[in-house]
Design a protein around this motif. Structure first.
Motif, mmCIF file in Angstrom:
data_model
loop_
_atom_site.group_PDB
_atom_site.id
_atom_site.type_symbol
_atom_site.label_atom_id
_atom_site.label_comp_id
_atom_site.label_asym_id
_atom_site.label_seq_id
_atom_site.Cartn_x
_atom_site.Cartn_y
_atom_site.Cartn_z
ATOM 1 N N ASP A 23 -0.978 13.016 -5.845
ATOM 2 C CA ASP A 23 -0.836 12.307 -4.569
ATOM 3 C C ASP A 23 -1.521 13.071 -3.436
ATOM 4 O O ASP A 23 -1.097 14.170 -3.083
ATOM 5 C CB ASP A 23 0.657 12.122 -4.287
ATOM 6 N N GLU A 24 -2.555 12.492 -2.894
ATOM 7 C CA GLU A 24 -3.274 13.126 -1.770
ATOM 8 C C GLU A 24 -3.371 12.151 -0.613
ATOM 9 O O GLU A 24 -4.300 12.205 0.176
ATOM 10 C CB GLU A 24 -4.696 13.518 -2.216
ATOM 11 N N HIS A 25 -2.422 11.229 -0.513
ATOM 12 C CA HIS A 25 -2.631 10.148 0.453
ATOM 13 C C HIS A 25 -2.699 10.636 1.894
ATOM 14 O O HIS A 25 -3.403 10.060 2.712
ATOM 15 C CB HIS A 25 -1.582 9.044 0.273
ATOM 16 N N GLN A 26 -1.985 11.739 2.184
ATOM 17 C CA GLN A 26 -2.035 12.215 3.575
ATOM 18 C C GLN A 26 -3.434 12.696 3.946
ATOM 19 O O GLN A 26 -3.923 12.438 5.040
ATOM 20 C CB GLN A 26 -0.994 13.305 3.783
ATOM 21 N N LEU A 27 -4.068 13.343 2.978
ATOM 22 C CA LEU A 27 -5.439 13.794 3.199
ATOM 23 C C LEU A 27 -6.370 12.588 3.382
ATOM 24 O O LEU A 27 -7.147 12.530 4.340
ATOM 25 C CB LEU A 27 -5.888 14.649 2.002
ATOM 26 N N TYR A 28 -6.279 11.626 2.467
ATOM 27 C CA TYR A 28 -7.184 10.467 2.530
ATOM 28 C C TYR A 28 -6.940 9.641 3.792
ATOM 29 O O TYR A 28 -7.859 9.058 4.345
ATOM 30 C CB TYR A 28 -7.029 9.569 1.303
ATOM 31 N N GLN A 29 -5.694 9.599 4.224
ATOM 32 C CA GLN A 29 -5.385 8.732 5.360
ATOM 33 C C GLN A 29 -5.831 9.326 6.693
ATOM 34 O O GLN A 29 -5.812 8.653 7.712
ATOM 35 C CB GLN A 29 -3.882 8.390 5.349
ATOM 36 N N LYS A 30 -6.277 10.575 6.658
ATOM 37 C CA LYS A 30 -6.848 11.150 7.878
ATOM 38 C C LYS A 30 -8.093 10.383 8.299
ATOM 39 O O LYS A 30 -8.469 10.378 9.471
ATOM 40 C CB LYS A 30 -7.204 12.625 7.653
ATOM 41 N N ASN A 31 -8.764 9.775 7.342
ATOM 42 C CA ASN A 31 -9.980 9.018 7.649
ATOM 43 C C ASN A 31 -9.706 7.609 8.150
ATOM 44 O O ASN A 31 -10.625 6.921 8.579
ATOM 45 C CB ASN A 31 -10.862 8.890 6.394
ATOM 46 N N ALA A 32 -8.472 7.175 8.033
ATOM 47 C CA ALA A 32 -8.176 5.785 8.387
ATOM 48 C C ALA A 32 -7.885 5.684 9.883
ATOM 49 O O ALA A 32 -7.183 6.526 10.434
ATOM 50 C CB ALA A 32 -6.978 5.296 7.596
ATOM 51 N N PRO A 33 -8.430 4.659 10.544
ATOM 52 C CA PRO A 33 -8.177 4.529 11.978
ATOM 53 C C PRO A 33 -6.701 4.296 12.298
ATOM 54 O O PRO A 33 -6.201 4.802 13.291
ATOM 55 C CB PRO A 33 -9.024 3.322 12.402
ATOM 56 N N LEU A 34 -6.004 3.531 11.449
ATOM 57 C CA LEU A 34 -4.598 3.232 11.737
ATOM 58 C C LEU A 34 -3.768 3.314 10.458
ATOM 59 O O LEU A 34 -4.099 2.702 9.453
ATOM 60 C CB LEU A 34 -4.463 1.815 12.304
ATOM 61 N N VAL A 35 -2.692 4.074 10.535
ATOM 62 C CA VAL A 35 -1.781 4.193 9.396
ATOM 63 C C VAL A 35 -0.364 4.108 9.914
ATOM 64 O O VAL A 35 -0.056 4.637 10.976
ATOM 65 C CB VAL A 35 -1.987 5.551 8.674
ATOM 66 N N GLU A 36 0.468 3.371 9.210
ATOM 67 C CA GLU A 36 1.882 3.345 9.572
ATOM 68 C C GLU A 36 2.705 3.204 8.300
ATOM 69 O O GLU A 36 2.365 2.418 7.419
ATOM 70 C CB GLU A 36 2.153 2.167 10.517
ATOM 71 N N LYS A 37 3.784 3.959 8.215
ATOM 72 C CA LYS A 37 4.622 3.980 7.008
ATOM 73 C C LYS A 37 3.761 4.160 5.748
ATOM 74 O O LYS A 37 3.981 3.485 4.725
ATOM 75 C CB LYS A 37 5.434 2.679 6.893
ATOM 76 N N ASP A 38 2.774 5.016 5.857
ATOM 77 C CA ASP A 38 1.852 5.303 4.750
ATOM 78 C C ASP A 38 0.978 4.119 4.339
ATOM 79 O O ASP A 38 0.316 4.156 3.304
ATOM 80 C CB ASP A 38 2.608 5.839 3.522
ATOM 81 N N LEU A 39 0.993 3.051 5.120
ATOM 82 C CA LEU A 39 0.120 1.905 4.822
ATOM 83 C C LEU A 39 -1.119 1.966 5.704
ATOM 84 O O LEU A 39 -1.046 2.408 6.852
ATOM 85 C CB LEU A 39 0.867 0.590 5.106
ATOM 86 N N TYR A 40 -2.237 1.535 5.139
ATOM 87 C CA TYR A 40 -3.447 1.391 5.946
ATOM 88 C C TYR A 40 -3.292 0.095 6.738
ATOM 89 O O TYR A 40 -2.997 -0.950 6.152
ATOM 90 C CB TYR A 40 -4.689 1.282 5.053
ATOM 91 N N LEU A 41 -3.484 0.158 8.050
ATOM 92 C CA LEU A 41 -3.330 -1.057 8.852
ATOM 93 C C LEU A 41 -4.682 -1.723 9.097
ATOM 94 O O LEU A 41 -5.673 -1.057 9.384
ATOM 95 C CB LEU A 41 -2.656 -0.753 10.195
ATOM 96 N N VAL A 42 -4.685 -3.039 8.943
ATOM 97 C CA VAL A 42 -5.923 -3.821 9.114
ATOM 98 C C VAL A 42 -5.591 -5.075 9.922
ATOM 99 O O VAL A 42 -4.416 -5.460 10.007
ATOM 100 C CB VAL A 42 -6.514 -4.254 7.744
ATOM 101 N N PRO A 43 -6.603 -5.731 10.491
ATOM 102 C CA PRO A 43 -6.317 -6.994 11.176
ATOM 103 C C PRO A 43 -5.604 -7.964 10.250
ATOM 104 O O PRO A 43 -5.855 -7.975 9.041
ATOM 105 C CB PRO A 43 -7.716 -7.515 11.549
ATOM 106 N N LYS A 44 -4.726 -8.742 10.801
ATOM 107 C CA LYS A 44 -3.877 -9.643 10.012
ATOM 108 C C LYS A 44 -4.710 -10.563 9.113
ATOM 109 O O LYS A 44 -5.676 -11.158 9.559
ATOM 110 C CB LYS A 44 -3.008 -10.484 10.927
ATOM 111 N N VAL A 45 -4.319 -10.666 7.852
ATOM 112 C CA VAL A 45 -5.121 -11.433 6.902
ATOM 113 C C VAL A 45 -4.291 -12.453 6.155
ATOM 114 O O VAL A 45 -4.613 -12.831 5.033
ATOM 115 C CB VAL A 45 -5.794 -10.515 5.857
ATOM 116 N N ILE A 46 -3.214 -12.921 6.781
ATOM 117 C CA ILE A 46 -2.317 -13.820 6.040
ATOM 118 C C ILE A 46 -2.983 -15.166 5.786
ATOM 119 O O ILE A 46 -3.783 -15.633 6.599
ATOM 120 C CB ILE A 46 -0.987 -13.991 6.807
ATOM 121 N N GLU A 47 -2.668 -15.755 4.612
ATOM 122 C CA GLU A 47 -3.202 -17.094 4.282
ATOM 123 C C GLU A 47 -2.438 -18.154 5.050
ATOM 124 O O GLU A 47 -1.233 -18.173 5.007
ATOM 125 C CB GLU A 47 -3.050 -17.357 2.782
#
Lengths: 95, 479
Positions: free
Chosen positions: A71-95
């Motif tokens: 598990d290296e998610h903390q390291l990888y998530q440093k590159n993500a613009p937005l993270v919350e509760k260990d999830l990568y946040l993206v613009p809403k994509v609901i169907e």
């Protein structure tokens, strides 16, 4: 074979690219050139030619089914613009 | 007009490997978000996928079990589309040269006959991640633990002619993959998912009607209900002189309806091409032979054997083999007990099924060991236990009071077969009920049952009722 403006527009949608009306003529010409290059193959008789899936004349090596990653998610998530509760946040994509 | 229903299914089976299809990340279900998503799964630049051997072996086993052709050479392709749960912008799948081609399985029909459903292909691919639409300030959260989990997509020909047949086919595939040990088939956890292509056409018409693709069918029942709904919808569109639109529709199980998915129309151009990161996979005959030898007894073969060897009815055998654990349990009981296979089955469908239902347990978690059940059947067969006491022992086994013989011993449940002991009891009971004895003598045979009941009560059910019956009868007459 040359492409139409509609072809290019469709490709832009599929590739999520935006080109300005000024760029259209240039993109259209360049893409048509590429398609034209590949189209030369159509002049050849390929009846007995086996389709080539890969230019290297080798076969795939397989790996054994073992967990090698930790598990290296903390390291990888440093590159993500937005993270919350260990999830990568993206613009809403609901169907 | 009479309409014919045409259905084909695409089933996604999650293969039960330890690690992902192209990386060494764990595939364990329920891990905290993104703790099992590593560089390859996240699509970082410069990483290379390396194919999991076990996933290939599992796909081959499925192919062998469905009389399919195993491709000597198979190729992975990129399926291109954009979605936030697909970090690379493409899914690695197979297109032109899938690993498994052209097989079939048989489903049973209600008239007792069989129907062959052809399998077009089965190919390996990676799963995508999961989008969570809880409230993240108007954003979506992405968990990529599932990205890269190995899937086998099994595509059928449009050979099914009703929702029922589609359900049968799906169940059959479900049973098969679990027998093969290539998937746990857990539908709640998404290990077994299904899309259906459904269309209708006038009866006796050869040309296929326009089809719709139904998604979100995550149970056998939903597949059947969604197809039933969709077929009715298409027929009413056509009968109103309308046209069915080829589209993807989502099944809503709460409302029991299908409705079009928005925004997918343009995405259906996946521009497949061979993935340059992966070389062609070559499968040699030796490997295929080796895997063929590793195949377990398959459901159809087991069904035939159960009917022939244990003299089960076709439907009894079907119910048993549909769950491998039930079939295994049955076989242990049937082999270890002296009773008939039907007796073993009756115990399983009676007391055992009731106890499992009561505590919502799968048979794998049964609190009664099959060997104990077999011993219980033996003790009932050899007369140690009356049928009533056998049930008592079963409940005691379920409660973990020990083995069958230990329970009989400690609870002193042995059947009383000594006729002197029974005669003593009968004598006491008759003495205590002179009125009823008089009634019997005056011709009222019905009171016989009363006396038998009283004797059984007095001995706590440990005597054989038939034996009690005959003793009561002769003693009343002798008086």
């Amino acid at each position: 074979m040359s492409l139409t403006r509609e072809d290019v527009q469709k490709l832009c949608v599929l590739a999520r690219l935006e080109i300005t009306p000024d760029e259209m003529a240039d993109v259209l010409a360049k893409l048509s050139d590429i398609v034209g290059l590949v189209s030369q193959l159509e002049a050849e008789d390929t009846t007995d030619v086996v389709p080539m899936a890969h230019p290297l004349d080798q076969t795939q090596k397989l790996r054994s089914d073992q967990i090698t990653e930790t598990d290296e998610h903390q390291l990888y998530q440093k590159n993500a613009p937005l993270v919350e509760k260990d999830l990568y946040l993206v613009p809403k994509v609901i169907e | 007009m009479e309409w014919e229903v045409v259905v084909g299914l695409e089933i996604h089976v999650q293969l039960s490997t330890e690690s992902k299809i192209f990386s060494g990340s764990s595939v364990r279900y329920g891990a905290p978000a993104n703790t099992q998503a590593n560089l390859v799964d996240l699509g970082y630049p410069g990483v290379l996928p390396v194919l999991n051997q076990q996933a290939v072996h599992m796909a081959i086993k499925f192919g062998l079990a469905t009389q399919s052709e195993i491709s000597a050479r198979s190729v992975f392709a990129r399926k291109n589309y954009f979605y936030p749960d697909l970090p690379k912008g493409y899914q690695i799948s197979q297109y032109e040269l899938p690993i498994v081609r052209g097989g079939h399985i048989n489903i049973s029909l209600d008239d007792g006959g069989n129907k062959t459903i052809r399998i077009t292909r089965a190919h390996l691919e990676e799963d995508a991640g999961k989008s969570l639409h809880d409230d993240f300030h108007g954003l979506s959260g992405i968990d990529l633990n599932r990205a890269g989990i190995p899937l086998l997509e099994i595509v059928s020909e449009p050979d099914m002619r009703s929702a029922l047949e589609a359900g049968r086919y799906m169940r059959k595939i479900h049973t098969l993959v679990r027998y093969l040990g290539i998937s746990d088939g857990n539908m709640q956890e998404g290990s077994f998912r299904c899309d259906a292509n459904a269309s209708v056409r006038p009866k006796n018409e050869d040309k296929l009607g326009v089809r719709t693709e139904l998604k979100n069918l995550n149970s056998f029942r939903f597949v059947e209900k969604a197809i039933d709904f969709e077929v009715e919808r298409q027929i009413s569109v056509l009968e109103d002189n309308g046209q069915v639109v080829q589209e993807t529709r989502l099944y809503d199980s709460e409302k029991n309806e299908t409705r079009p998915m928005r925004g997918k129309e343009e995405a259906n151009d996946y521009r497949y091409f061979p993935d340059p990161d992966l070389l062609p996979v070559v499968i040699d005959k030796n490997l295929i032979d080796q895997l063929r030898r590793e195949l377990p007894e398959l459901p159809d073969d087991k069904w035939e054997r159960f009917v022939a060897e244990y003299k089960l009815s076709p439907s009894e055998a079907s119910v048993l083999i549909s769950n491998q654990a039930s079939a295994d349990y049955f076989e242990v009981v049937a082999e270890a007990s002296s009773g008939s296979a039907k007796t073993a089955l009756n115990w399983m469908t009676g007391s055992l099924a009731a106890a499992l239902n009561r505590e919502d347990l799968a048979i794998e978690k049964s609190k009664v060991d099959p060997i104990d059940l077999a011993t219980l059947i033996n003790r009932a067969e050899d007369g140690t236990l009356s049928s009533k006491l056998a049930k008592t022992v079963f409940e005691a086994l379920w409660e973990g009071e020990g083995t069958t013989d230990e329970i009989i011993q400690t609870r002193q449940l042995q059947q009383i077969t000594d006729s002197n002991a029974i005669e003593n009891l009968v004598e006491k009971v008759i003495g205590a009920h002179p009125e009823q004895a008089e009634q019997f003598r005056s011709g009222k045979n019905k009171v016989l049952g009363f006396f038998v009941g009283q004797v059984m009560k007095a001995c706590e059910g440990k005597a054989n009722p038939e034996q009690v019956n005959s003793i009561v009868r002769s003693m009343l007459k002798a008086q």
